[in-house]
Scaffold this active site. Structure first.
Site, PDB file in Angstrom:
ATOM      1  N   GLU A  38       0.853  -1.186   0.000  1.00 34.40           N
ATOM      2  CA  GLU A  38       0.000   0.000   0.000  1.00 34.40           C
ATOM      3  C   GLU A  38       0.890   1.237   0.000  1.00 34.40           C
ATOM      4  O   GLU A  38       1.752   1.389   0.860  1.00 34.40           O
ATOM      5  CB  GLU A  38      -0.911  -0.009   1.232  1.00 34.40           C
ATOM      6  N   ARG A 112     -17.316   3.206   5.839  1.00 34.19           N
ATOM      7  CA  ARG A 112     -16.240   2.529   5.111  1.00 34.19           C
ATOM      8  C   ARG A 112     -15.049   2.242   6.023  1.00 34.19           C
ATOM      9  O   ARG A 112     -14.432   1.174   5.948  1.00 34.19           O
ATOM     10  CB  ARG A 112     -15.805   3.387   3.929  1.00 34.19           C
ATOM     11  N   TYR A 224     -28.626   7.412   5.291  1.00 37.64           N
ATOM     12  CA  TYR A 224     -28.892   6.229   6.115  1.00 37.64           C
ATOM     13  C   TYR A 224     -28.004   6.276   7.353  1.00 37.64           C
ATOM     14  O   TYR A 224     -26.924   6.870   7.356  1.00 37.64           O
ATOM     15  CB  TYR A 224     -28.663   4.930   5.334  1.00 37.64           C
ATOM     16  N   ASP A 301     -12.336  -1.499  -8.127  1.00 37.32           N
ATOM     17  CA  ASP A 301     -12.393  -0.256  -8.895  1.00 37.32           C
ATOM     18  C   ASP A 301     -11.301  -0.155  -9.942  1.00 37.32           C
ATOM     19  O   ASP A 301     -11.471   0.536 -10.954  1.00 37.32           O
ATOM     20  CB  ASP A 301     -12.292   0.944  -7.948  1.00 37.32           C
TER      21      ASP A 301
END
Length: 400
Positions: A38, A112, A224, A301
């Site tokens: 990463e 997330r 939400y 993605d």
């Protein structure tokens, strides 16, 4: 066929987002050694809420991650659809216990960062998965033994690392995708999302409980509860010509109110309740493009970023991880063929979901007579019938 002690070579994953971490756990469950690289030096809270429908939960359950999400997830019983012009409710879609009984897994909404944290904790608890922050894949070169050599850099060194496969899970602006010939660049959709979260105890009771979807000309709004029902996630989407060097930026509350100036007073009061807004350009990657090249495969993605109008971006990345692992057993001999098989299996489904999201975008933003016809159909639709429209998406499991 690989011939040089293939079992000793790891699978390298570029990117420690939701897709990359899920893939690491799924591949390790198959017996692979996994290295996740990463480029960020630390994993910070990025983004806001997302929806975990039964198809995604079925994968997380098999990886023993789902139970750890229960404290921070929220299960709305309904999605209520509203007119952004009149403020009237148009329809109701059943979620919650009804959807869980229908498909055997919950429908949750969650921050997330809470999902990424749970995946990260599971990675740290899993021997054989090595997470390296501040490390970025630069290039690839072939090995004389049928493997791949990843060329990478950190703050301290530039190095080479033999691996049996490289998985590009590095997001919509993937650098790994550039290593795939004839790759598809990300495309700005002409739409943006304004995002905010607000403590629910600071809002009127009407914003608690069910999820909401408001439809208006060239714009819509979704809200939400997240964080176990303690905060409200708001995403206000509009058609707008905009771009930024990073494709995201902080935005003033006054700008958001100006964009949504013709909306009902209740919605505008909700938007006023947040002083902090983030603006995101909505970009997509055509799922029809190539995902694989030799020992390299794209997922999530990086392969097929989609507009959020079906709320399946994270779900498709999680599904990808499960099917990638299915095609890469520990004793895999022909890695390129296995990765091509992964692409062949996943691409038709992902393209359908991507097309569904694009279709929803057009439907949500109708105006005039088409919008009147849409609203009339919604008013006459039964909640269960609206839920059943997406059985093919929500009912998916890795075995199907």
């Amino acid at each position: 066929m690989s011939t040089h002690n293939d079992a000793s070579h790891p699978v390298i994953i570029a990117g420690a987002g939701i897709g990359g971490l899920t893939a690491a756990l799924a591949l390790r469950q198959n017996g692979h050694s996994v290295i996740v690289m990463e480029k960020a030096r630390e994993l910070s809270e990025v983004g806001a809420g997302l929806q975990l429908s039964p198809n995604a939960c079925s994968v997380l359950d098999r990886l023993d991650v789902l139970s750890s999400l229960k404290a921070t997830a929220y299960a709305p019983e309904n999605l209520r659809l509203w007119s952004g012009e009149t403020g009237r409710q148009l329809a109701r879609v059943r979620l919650g216990a009804y959807l869980e009984q229908r498909h055997g897994q919950p429908f949750w909404v969650i921050h997330r960062a809470d999902l990424q944290r749970a995946l990260l904790e599971k990675v740290h608890q899993t021997p054989g998965v090595d997470l390296r922050l501040g490390a970025e894949i630069l290039d690839l070169s072939p090995s004389p033994y049928g493997h791949l050599v990843c060329i990478y850099q950190t703050d301290e060194i530039n190095g080479n690392l033999d691996c049996k496969a490289l998985i590009g899970a590095d997001g919509v602006w993937s650098k790994t995708r550039k290593l795939v010939p004839a790759h598809q660049n990300a495309h700005f959709s002409g739409q943006v999302a304004y995002r905010a979260t607000i403590p629910l105890d600071k809002l009127p009771a009407r914003w608690s409980g069910d999820s909401g979807l408001w439809l208006h000309k060239n714009s819509h709004l979704v809200h939400y509860p997240i964080r176990g029902g303690r905060e409200l996630n708001i995403v206000a989407l509009a058609e707008e010509a905009w771009q930024d060097e990073t494709w995201s930026a902080r935005e003033e509350k006054e700008t958001v109110l100006r964009v949504f100036k013709n909306w009902p007073a209740d919605v505008r009061n909700l938007l006023k309740a947040s002083e902090t807004w983030l603006k995101w350009a909505l970009c997509s990657v055509d799922a029809s493009g190539p995902w694989t090249h030799g020992h390299l495969a794209l997922m999530g993605d990086a392969a097929h970023a989609m507009l959020p109008y079906m709320a399946q971006g994270a779900g498709m990345a999680i599904e990808d991880a499960a099917i990638l692992a299915k095609h890469l057993p520990a004793d895999v001999e022909n890695v390129p063929a296995a990765l091509r098989a992964f692409e062949r299996e996943r691409k038709p489904r992902v393209k359908r979901v991507q097309e569904t999201a694009s279709g929803n975008a057009r439907t949500f933003h109708l105006s005039g007579i088409p919008a009147f016809a849409r609203d009339t159909v919604l008013r006459w639709s039964k909640p269960e019938a609206l839920t059943a429209r997406y059985d093919d998406i929500y009912g998916w499991t890795p075995e199907r």
